[in-house]
Design a protein around this motif. Sequence first.
Motif, mmCIF file in Angstrom:
data_model
loop_
_atom_site.group_PDB
_atom_site.id
_atom_site.type_symbol
_atom_site.label_atom_id
_atom_site.label_comp_id
_atom_site.label_asym_id
_atom_site.label_seq_id
_atom_site.Cartn_x
_atom_site.Cartn_y
_atom_site.Cartn_z
ATOM 1 N N ASP A 1 0.853 -1.178 0.000
ATOM 2 C CA ASP A 1 0.000 0.000 0.000
ATOM 3 C C ASP A 1 0.896 1.238 0.000
ATOM 4 O OD1 ASP A 1 -2.448 -1.495 0.246
ATOM 5 O OD2 ASP A 1 -1.895 -1.841 2.341
ATOM 6 N N LEU A 2 0.521 2.236 -0.807
ATOM 7 C CA LEU A 2 1.321 3.463 -0.902
ATOM 8 C C LEU A 2 0.423 4.681 -0.907
ATOM 9 C CD1 LEU A 2 2.683 1.250 -3.236
ATOM 10 C CD2 LEU A 2 4.563 2.804 -2.717
ATOM 11 N N ALA A 3 0.951 5.774 -0.410
ATOM 12 C CA ALA A 3 0.236 7.049 -0.397
ATOM 13 C C ALA A 3 1.142 8.137 -0.973
ATOM 14 C CB ALA A 3 -0.188 7.408 1.033
ATOM 15 N N GLU A 4 0.512 9.088 -1.687
ATOM 16 C CA GLU A 4 1.269 10.186 -2.285
ATOM 17 C C GLU A 4 1.159 11.421 -1.389
ATOM 18 O OE1 GLU A 4 1.766 12.278 -6.658
ATOM 19 O OE2 GLU A 4 -0.206 11.570 -6.007
ATOM 20 N N ARG A 5 2.293 12.071 -1.173
ATOM 21 C CA ARG A 5 2.325 13.283 -0.360
ATOM 22 C C ARG A 5 3.382 14.217 -0.925
ATOM 23 N NH1 ARG A 5 3.344 11.028 4.037
ATOM 24 N NH2 ARG A 5 5.529 11.629 4.372
ATOM 25 N N ASP A 6 2.959 15.443 -1.284
ATOM 26 C CA ASP A 6 3.877 16.456 -1.829
ATOM 27 C C ASP A 6 4.651 15.930 -3.033
ATOM 28 O OD1 ASP A 6 3.103 18.215 0.199
ATOM 29 O OD2 ASP A 6 4.640 17.430 1.571
ATOM 30 N N GLY A 7 3.940 15.175 -3.900
ATOM 31 C CA GLY A 7 4.560 14.705 -5.135
ATOM 32 C C GLY A 7 5.440 13.475 -4.986
ATOM 33 N N ARG A 8 5.454 12.859 -3.797
ATOM 34 C CA ARG A 8 6.262 11.649 -3.594
ATOM 35 C C ARG A 8 5.391 10.528 -3.052
ATOM 36 N NH1 ARG A 8 11.581 11.774 -0.249
ATOM 37 N NH2 ARG A 8 11.322 9.598 -0.888
ATOM 38 N N TRP A 9 5.795 9.306 -3.373
ATOM 39 C CA TRP A 9 5.080 8.139 -2.874
ATOM 40 C C TRP A 9 5.786 7.579 -1.640
ATOM 41 C CZ3 TRP A 9 0.366 6.914 -4.492
ATOM 42 C CH2 TRP A 9 -0.036 7.365 -5.741
ATOM 43 N N TYR A 10 4.973 7.095 -0.694
ATOM 44 C CA TYR A 10 5.503 6.486 0.532
ATOM 45 C C TYR A 10 4.781 5.160 0.788
ATOM 46 C CZ TYR A 10 7.491 11.086 1.413
ATOM 47 O OH TYR A 10 8.202 12.258 1.296
ATOM 48 N N VAL A 11 5.528 4.155 1.236
ATOM 49 C CA VAL A 11 4.945 2.849 1.547
ATOM 50 C C VAL A 11 4.209 2.936 2.878
ATOM 51 C CG1 VAL A 11 5.430 0.404 1.994
ATOM 52 C CG2 VAL A 11 6.805 1.666 0.312
ATOM 53 N N THR A 12 2.942 2.495 2.877
ATOM 54 C CA THR A 12 2.143 2.519 4.105
ATOM 55 C C THR A 12 1.800 1.116 4.608
ATOM 56 O OG1 THR A 12 0.048 2.608 2.884
ATOM 57 C CG2 THR A 12 1.114 4.716 3.411
ATOM 58 N N GLY A 13 2.141 0.085 3.823
ATOM 59 C CA GLY A 13 1.858 -1.279 4.247
ATOM 60 C C GLY A 13 2.482 -2.281 3.298
ATOM 61 N N ASP A 14 2.735 -3.489 3.784
ATOM 62 C CA ASP A 14 3.370 -4.549 2.988
ATOM 63 C C ASP A 14 2.888 -5.868 3.561
ATOM 64 O OD1 ASP A 14 4.988 -6.379 1.711
ATOM 65 O OD2 ASP A 14 6.876 -5.375 2.179
ATOM 66 N N ARG A 15 2.219 -6.683 2.738
ATOM 67 C CA ARG A 15 1.652 -7.936 3.226
ATOM 68 C C ARG A 15 1.693 -8.990 2.130
ATOM 69 N NH1 ARG A 15 -2.225 -4.339 1.874
ATOM 70 N NH2 ARG A 15 -3.978 -5.023 0.571
ATOM 71 N N PRO A 16 1.563 -10.286 2.486
ATOM 72 C CA PRO A 16 1.520 -11.324 1.449
ATOM 73 C C PRO A 16 0.289 -11.158 0.566
ATOM 74 C CG PRO A 16 1.897 -12.284 3.627
ATOM 75 C CD PRO A 16 1.509 -10.858 3.846
ATOM 76 N N ALA A 17 0.425 -11.486 -0.719
ATOM 77 C CA ALA A 17 -0.733 -11.524 -1.605
ATOM 78 C C ALA A 17 -1.665 -12.642 -1.155
ATOM 79 C CB ALA A 17 -0.285 -11.749 -3.047
ATOM 80 N N GLU A 18 -2.894 -12.599 -1.608
ATOM 81 C CA GLU A 18 -3.860 -13.624 -1.217
ATOM 82 C C GLU A 18 -3.352 -15.013 -1.605
ATOM 83 O OE1 GLU A 18 -8.603 -14.756 -1.834
ATOM 84 O OE2 GLU A 18 -7.732 -12.974 -2.790
ATOM 85 N N GLY A 19 -3.302 -15.908 -0.637
ATOM 86 C CA GLY A 19 -2.830 -17.267 -0.884
ATOM 87 C C GLY A 19 -1.330 -17.433 -0.827
ATOM 88 N N ALA A 20 -0.581 -16.330 -0.746
ATOM 89 C CA ALA A 20 0.885 -16.420 -0.700
ATOM 90 C C ALA A 20 1.339 -16.644 0.746
ATOM 91 C CB ALA A 20 1.515 -15.145 -1.255
ATOM 92 N N PRO A 21 2.472 -17.291 0.938
ATOM 93 C CA PRO A 21 2.948 -17.546 2.302
ATOM 94 C C PRO A 21 3.552 -16.308 2.951
ATOM 95 C CG PRO A 21 4.555 -18.340 0.721
ATOM 96 C CD PRO A 21 3.360 -17.885 -0.076
ATOM 97 N N ARG A 22 3.602 -16.319 4.268
ATOM 98 C CA ARG A 22 4.360 -15.317 5.007
ATOM 99 C C ARG A 22 5.840 -15.700 4.931
ATOM 100 N NH1 ARG A 22 2.621 -14.203 10.867
ATOM 101 N NH2 ARG A 22 3.655 -12.223 10.422
ATOM 102 N N GLN A 23 6.696 -14.753 5.295
ATOM 103 C CA GLN A 23 8.126 -15.011 5.352
ATOM 104 C C GLN A 23 8.540 -15.218 6.806
ATOM 105 O OE1 GLN A 23 9.812 -15.478 2.549
ATOM 106 N NE2 GLN A 23 7.976 -14.978 1.377
ATOM 107 N N LEU A 24 9.598 -15.966 7.019
ATOM 108 C CA LEU A 24 10.008 -16.309 8.378
ATOM 109 C C LEU A 24 10.242 -15.070 9.227
ATOM 110 C CD1 LEU A 24 10.814 -18.754 10.234
ATOM 111 C CD2 LEU A 24 13.184 -18.309 9.542
#
Length: 411
Positions: A132-155
Motif C-alpha cells: 500500500d502506498l500514499a502520495e504526499r507532496d509529489g512523492r510516494w511512501y509505503v504505508t503497508g506490505d503484506r503477502p498476496a492472497e494465498g501467498a505464504p508469510r516469510q520467516l
Amino acid sequence: MAGQGCGARRTAVACLLALLLTLTALAGCSAGGPGTAATSAVSREIQTLLDAHARALLDRDEASFRAALDPAYAPTALTGFRRLAQVPLDDWTYRVTGIDRTGDGRVTARTELGYRLRGHDRGPVTSGRVLDLAERDGRWYVTGDRPAEGAPRQLWEQGDVTTVRGARSLVLGVGQDPKRLRAIAAAADRAVPAVSAAWPSEWAREVVVLVPGSLDAMGGLLGAPGSSYRGIAAVTTGETAGGADVPADRVIVNPEAYGALGDFGRQLVLTHETVHVATRAHTSASTPVWLSEGFADWAAYRGTGRTPAQAAPELARAVRAGRLPARLPEDADFGFGGDAEALARAYEGGWLACALIAERWGEKELTEFYRAVGAHPGRDGAVEKALQEVLDTTPEEFTAAWRTYLGERLG
C-alpha cells in the motif's frame, strides 16, 4: 475450427462484425487513455521507489530505507529491516505487476518479491506481495506490505531470526533455542553425504532449513492452515524440474512433531527431506508421489539396518491381517489431514516399491528409473515407459512382484 477464416461457413455480416470489433480493439490499444497513461506513470514511479527501497535494505542503509516509508508505518517496517540483518541476503527485488487506485492519493501495488540467500540460492525465491502506498507532496511512501492472497508469510515476519551455519547447511529459526538449531544443522550436515551416496547425480549438496516457532507458524510459511501439517515433522518446498537456476529448496520443520521424535527419527526426517532437495531437478509433474516419497524414504533408510517390518509397521499389520494392497499407492493416498494409518501405509508402500527395485534390479537402475519417469513429457505413460525401458517389465508384472515382495518381507 482452428485456422478457419471468414469463408463459406461465416456470413458476410458475421465477418464484418468481427472486423469492426478487431479494429475497435486495436484502436483502443493504440490510443490508450488518460487513466491508462496515468496508471503507467504511477507504476513506473513506484517501481523506481521500490528499487531504491530494496537497494537500501541490501546495503543496510537505514536512513535511505526509512525515506520510502510513511511515518505511521515506519516502526513496523524497521522491525523487519532489523530482523533481516540476521539473514544472509544476496539479492532483494520487487517487480510491480499491477496498480490499483484506492482514492485520495493512495494505491495498492501488486508485486513479486524476489530474494536470494548468499551461497545457497542460484535463482531468486519469489512470492507475491501487496504494498500500500500514499502520495504526499509529489512523492510516494509505503504505508503497508503484506503477502498476496494465498501467498505464504516469510520467516522474518514471524519474529526475530536466529541463524546457524553448518558445514553443509543453513538453519534459520524463530522462537527457537540456538542449541536446538545447532542440533538441526548437525543433522542436516549428516544428511547431505548420506543423500549423495544414494543419489550420485549432480546437486547443490547443501540444504536450507527453516524452523518456525509453532505449528501455526509453519502453516503460515506454507500459505495453509497449520492443522494441515499436524503430525508431519517436516516438508520441503521448491520448484520441480526447474533447471540449474532454480533456488535452493526450503526444508520447513514442524517444531512440535519434530521435537516429539527421537534421535533416529529426527535424522531420518532431515535425510528424507534432503533427498527431495537433491532430486528436485529430476522430479516433475510426471513423477507419481509413491515414487518421489518412496525414493526419499529408501535413501533415508539406506544403511540404517532397519528391517521392512520395523520401518513399515502399519503396512505390516495390514499384510498380516490379510489386507495385502491390490495396487501401488495413488497420489490421493498421500493427502494430509486424513487417516493417519492409511497415510503411513502409502508412504511404506512407496518405500518398499523402491526397495524392491534396488534389490532386484539394482540401485543404479532405481536412480535411472527415477530420472526417466521425471523426464517424461506428461504423467500418462511415464511410469509404464520407464518400467519397460529401464527395468524391462510392465506395470502389471511390477505390481505383482511388489505384492509378492510385501508378503515375503512383511507377512
